[in-house]
Write a protein that holds these residues in place. Sequence first.
Motif: not given
Length: 244
Positions: A100-107
């Motif tokens: 995924g691109a930078p700034g992607s997040r997994i919560l």
Amino acid sequence: MGGLGKTTLAQHIYNDPRMEEADFHIKAWVCVSDDFNVFRLTKIILEAITKSKDNSRELEMIHGRLKEKLTGKRFLLVLDDVWNERREEWESVQTPLNHGAPGSRILVTTRCEEVVCIMRSNKVYHLKQLQEDHCWQVFVKHAFQDDHSILNAELKEIGTKIVQKCKGLPLALKSIGSLLHTAKSSISEWESVLLSNIWDILKGESEIIPALLLSYHHLPSHLKMCLACCALFPKDYEFVKEHL
């Protein structure tokens, strides 16, 4: 601890209008639970992202498709209720997510401290029980649904003691409050809940269990049958209301 509101908090974040401003190309929510099978979970993540079924039977193929969907795109992925403590399994699931691109997040929501270490989370939030005044607000909201006209001194005294037994857990407060809503002004009903031996019998198993069992215990018989029917569904199974 169960019933603290981990999933509810994650839902608020996931649906917050500010998430639109974060410019995520992809948003997906996956219920993981205690069955952390790499193939199954990776497939569910792919299906949540594509909003369509995938008939792949090999992990390598699913990894390839997931990598293709995520490459160069900022995504927000919620993994709800994770229990897995095996690092190698998480690393296998994570492999296509790294594209995924930078700034992607997994919560992630979890009850287990070890999961935090395994997933190498860089930000951890420990939810705590509600404070006393907030407990009362939650309880009264569900017990009276903003109709406080019948909340006399005797009911308030009993209610305060019931709230203390809920140990600051939102789910327990909501369950017991909703239960007592059907017996708004019945002192005997409120005392029956307060003095029930269920609070003591199940102490130590889980703080949330007595409140849920009390809610079930006081249901009319036809609703108990309905709940028994619902219990046949596997955990996190998605069903259509009309089908049920």
